[in-house]
Design an enzyme around this catalytic site. Sequence first.
Site, short mmCIF file in Angstrom:
data_model
loop_
_atom_site.label_atom_id
_atom_site.label_comp_id
_atom_site.label_asym_id
_atom_site.label_seq_id
_atom_site.Cartn_x
_atom_site.Cartn_y
_atom_site.Cartn_z
N ASP A 1 15.40 26.99 -20.06
CA ASP A 1 16.74 27.12 -19.50
C ASP A 1 17.73 27.10 -20.64
O ASP A 1 17.37 26.78 -21.78
CB ASP A 1 17.03 25.99 -18.50
CG ASP A 1 17.97 26.43 -17.39
OD1 ASP A 1 19.09 26.88 -17.70
OD2 ASP A 1 17.60 26.34 -16.20
N TYR B 1 25.75 41.28 -7.47
CA TYR B 1 24.53 40.46 -7.48
C TYR B 1 23.37 41.23 -6.86
O TYR B 1 22.26 41.28 -7.41
CB TYR B 1 24.78 39.16 -6.72
CG TYR B 1 23.57 38.30 -6.51
CD1 TYR B 1 22.97 37.63 -7.58
CD2 TYR B 1 23.01 38.13 -5.24
CE1 TYR B 1 21.85 36.84 -7.39
CE2 TYR B 1 21.90 37.34 -5.05
CZ TYR B 1 21.32 36.70 -6.12
OH TYR B 1 20.22 35.91 -5.92
#
Length: 272
Positions: free
Chosen positions: A32, A137
């Site tokens: 991450d 998106y």
Amino acid sequence: MSLVLLTGAAGRIGTVLRGGLPERGWAVRCLDVVPVPDERPGEAQVVADVTDLAAMEDATDGVDAVVHMAGISGESTWAAISHANIEGTYCVLEAARRSGVPRVVLASSNHATGYTPRPGASLLTEADAPPRPDTYYGVSKVTMEALGSLYVDRYGLDVVCLRIGSAFAEPTTTRHLSTWLSPADTVSLVDAALNAPDPGFSVVWGVSANTRTWWDLTAARALGYEPADDAEVYSEALVEVHGEPDLADPVHARVGGEYTTAEFDAENFEKP
């Protein structure tokens, strides 16, 4: 034990998978842009951005598969979406190719086909719902699927795209009674995508076995997915608060729900 690289490991779905995949026999390398909190025994940690191809090459070295959950998980500006979600997916797939990783599981979304009408008596198969993105998106998820297809056909990877519905601890709206993907079923779905023999390029719906589902899970079951949960156990409480769904409302009439409404027009996400 096989090793999987999990991108977006600090996110909501990533956190669920960090807990569940090791129970299914997977060692997890967590990646991450921020350190993953509450590091668990046996986890490997990588702090990197998925849009950094060199870093992703390092992260994919020696892994057996990649589960790509990183990116912006809702609507934003075109600049943000195209960078994080489209460039990020390219870097993940390209790094996997360069490192010889044979399989990638991609977190697509129902928003890739958000303007598809809600089905009537029959359930929607993946073939019934070609790309009809509802937002930037959604466009990024269409592109994700297209990139996955390219890397299967050109380079021989196995790529499974999961069109995830509403992945929450429990449903919170009456729409979720149709679209919910439970945490336990999230783990089962990803595990099936990782273990299915020779899936080639596959696009499957990612939802639980909901009584009110819109989506046909035949393709997901063919991978070995056996959902155990049903949002209907929450229906009485949700209907008491919100009433039965109005099927004329775009939130319930279209696969993308509220993402197809004016609230999600692009200008609402531009910086002032």
